[in-house]
Design an enzyme around this catalytic site. Structure first.
Site, PDB file in Angstrom:
ATOM      1  N   GLY A  56     -13.449  12.705 -17.414  1.00 17.45           N
ATOM      2  CA  GLY A  56     -14.224  11.667 -16.744  1.00 17.45           C
ATOM      3  C   GLY A  56     -13.411  10.384 -16.725  1.00 17.45           C
ATOM      4  O   GLY A  56     -12.503  10.200 -17.544  1.00 17.45           O
ATOM      5  N   GLN A  61     -11.530   1.629 -15.985  1.00 17.58           N
ATOM      6  CA  GLN A  61     -10.415   2.205 -16.728  1.00 17.58           C
ATOM      7  C   GLN A  61      -9.121   2.190 -15.908  1.00 17.58           C
ATOM      8  O   GLN A  61      -8.055   2.449 -16.454  1.00 17.58           O
ATOM      9  CB  GLN A  61     -10.737   3.635 -17.163  1.00 17.58           C
ATOM     10  CG  GLN A  61     -11.795   3.684 -18.259  1.00 17.58           C
ATOM     11  CD  GLN A  61     -12.000   5.091 -18.726  1.00 17.58           C
ATOM     12  OE1 GLN A  61     -12.789   5.833 -18.162  1.00 17.58           O
ATOM     13  NE2 GLN A  61     -11.256   5.473 -19.752  1.00 17.58           N
ATOM     14  N   CYS A 104     -11.093   8.948 -25.556  1.00 22.31           N
ATOM     15  CA  CYS A 104     -11.148   8.122 -24.348  1.00 22.31           C
ATOM     16  C   CYS A 104      -9.738   7.897 -23.839  1.00 22.31           C
ATOM     17  O   CYS A 104      -8.828   7.639 -24.636  1.00 22.31           O
ATOM     18  CB  CYS A 104     -11.811   6.787 -24.678  1.00 22.31           C
ATOM     19  SG  CYS A 104     -11.956   5.673 -23.277  1.00 22.31           S
ATOM     20  N   LEU A 105      -9.578   7.980 -22.532  1.00 21.23           N
ATOM     21  CA  LEU A 105      -8.264   7.743 -21.941  1.00 21.23           C
ATOM     22  C   LEU A 105      -7.794   6.307 -22.149  1.00 21.23           C
ATOM     23  O   LEU A 105      -6.602   6.032 -22.088  1.00 21.23           O
ATOM     24  CB  LEU A 105      -8.291   8.086 -20.452  1.00 21.23           C
ATOM     25  CG  LEU A 105      -8.616   9.546 -20.133  1.00 21.23           C
ATOM     26  CD1 LEU A 105      -8.732   9.753 -18.630  1.00 21.23           C
ATOM     27  CD2 LEU A 105      -7.589  10.480 -20.744  1.00 21.23           C
ATOM     28  N   HIS A 146     -20.845   8.528 -21.864  1.00 17.48           N
ATOM     29  CA  HIS A 146     -19.574   7.840 -22.103  1.00 17.48           C
ATOM     30  C   HIS A 146     -19.170   7.012 -20.881  1.00 17.48           C
ATOM     31  O   HIS A 146     -18.840   5.827 -21.005  1.00 17.48           O
ATOM     32  CB  HIS A 146     -18.505   8.894 -22.425  1.00 17.48           C
ATOM     33  CG  HIS A 146     -17.152   8.359 -22.692  1.00 17.48           C
ATOM     34  ND1 HIS A 146     -16.587   8.355 -23.945  1.00 17.48           N
ATOM     35  CD2 HIS A 146     -16.211   7.823 -21.863  1.00 17.48           C
ATOM     36  CE1 HIS A 146     -15.366   7.839 -23.880  1.00 17.48           C
ATOM     37  NE2 HIS A 146     -15.106   7.514 -22.622  1.00 17.48           N
ATOM     38  N   GLU A 147     -19.228   7.616 -19.691  1.00 13.89           N
ATOM     39  CA  GLU A 147     -18.823   6.903 -18.474  1.00 13.89           C
ATOM     40  C   GLU A 147     -19.809   5.789 -18.134  1.00 13.89           C
ATOM     41  O   GLU A 147     -19.404   4.706 -17.694  1.00 13.89           O
ATOM     42  CB  GLU A 147     -18.651   7.875 -17.309  1.00 13.89           C
ATOM     43  CG  GLU A 147     -17.616   8.959 -17.534  1.00 13.89           C
ATOM     44  CD  GLU A 147     -16.265   8.479 -18.046  1.00 13.89           C
ATOM     45  OE1 GLU A 147     -15.848   7.351 -17.716  1.00 13.89           O
ATOM     46  OE2 GLU A 147     -15.617   9.238 -18.791  1.00 13.89           O
ATOM     47  N   HIS A 150     -18.954   2.800 -20.180  1.00 13.43           N
ATOM     48  CA  HIS A 150     -17.804   2.058 -19.646  1.00 13.43           C
ATOM     49  C   HIS A 150     -18.250   1.052 -18.593  1.00 13.43           C
ATOM     50  O   HIS A 150     -17.817  -0.098 -18.596  1.00 13.43           O
ATOM     51  CB  HIS A 150     -16.779   3.004 -19.010  1.00 13.43           C
ATOM     52  CG  HIS A 150     -15.777   3.550 -19.960  1.00 13.43           C
ATOM     53  ND1 HIS A 150     -15.000   2.762 -20.780  1.00 13.43           N
ATOM     54  CD2 HIS A 150     -15.406   4.831 -20.221  1.00 13.43           C
ATOM     55  CE1 HIS A 150     -14.209   3.524 -21.502  1.00 13.43           C
ATOM     56  NE2 HIS A 150     -14.431   4.780 -21.182  1.00 13.43           N
TER      57      HIS A 150
END
Length: 186
Positions: A56, A61, A104-105, A146-147, A150
């Site tokens: 995701g 991000q 997380c990226l 999670h997204e 963000h």
């Protein structure tokens, strides 16, 4: 035979925003322009997510403060969920709460046990403005929450507490990109 292109196949990989960058910690603005720039952003987000081996990715991000996320994520039964949501709202998060590993990226190479609900529902629209409702369970529910976090200016580390939080903050400080770790304290 596929009747549409693979998401991200014509996109450009963008630089990843890392923990500490203000755009990652600021609530994102609603999308109002549904033109070709939005379609390009979504295509680039898929390309970036795949290049980073993610499941995701939220627009902030990649440095864009708009309410958009993409996903290609399995649930606990290994059913693949693939898509995007523009102007998403997390409308339900319920069921059992599980503390599972989450990464997380934007915090590359790290993960921590993070509490999330086992079921989540997100509502929003697609690129063409048509309404969409995405429901997930298990790992996919974790991805949706999670997204959505963000886009509200949060990261998974905000949900980590106690000794797990202390350990995560120490690990962040050891990373070359960890100079922005101060945003986690307090």
């Amino acid at each position: 035979m596929r009747n549409r292109p693979i998401p991200g196949s014509s996109g450009q990989v963008r630089a990843m925003t890392l923990l500490g960058d203000p755009v990652l910690h600021t609530p994102c603005a609603p999308v109002t322009d549904f033109g070709p720039e939005l379609a390009r952003l979504v295509e680039d987000m898929f390309a970036t997510m795949y290049a980073a081996n993610g499941v995701g990715l939220a627009a902030n991000q990649v440095g864009v403060g708009l309410r958009v996320f993409v996903y290609d994520c399995p649930d606990d039964e290994e059913t693949r969920h693939l898509g995007h949501v523009v102007n998403p709202r997390l409308v339900e998060a319920d069921g059992d709460m599980f503390r599972g590993p989450e990464g997380c990226l934007s915090l590359p190479g790290l993960e921590a046990p993070t509490p999330r609900y086992d079921r989540a529902v997100v509502e929003g629209v697609r690129l063409d403005g048509t309404p969409v409702r995405v429901e997930g369970t298990g790992f996919f529910a974790r991805c949706l929450q999670h997204e959505a976090d963000h886009l509200d200016g949060g990261v998974y580390a905000d949900h980590v507490t106690g000794w797990r939080k202390s350990r995560l903050v120490r690990a962040i400080r050891k990373q070359p990109w960890g100079s922005g770790a101060g945003v986690l304290e307090g």
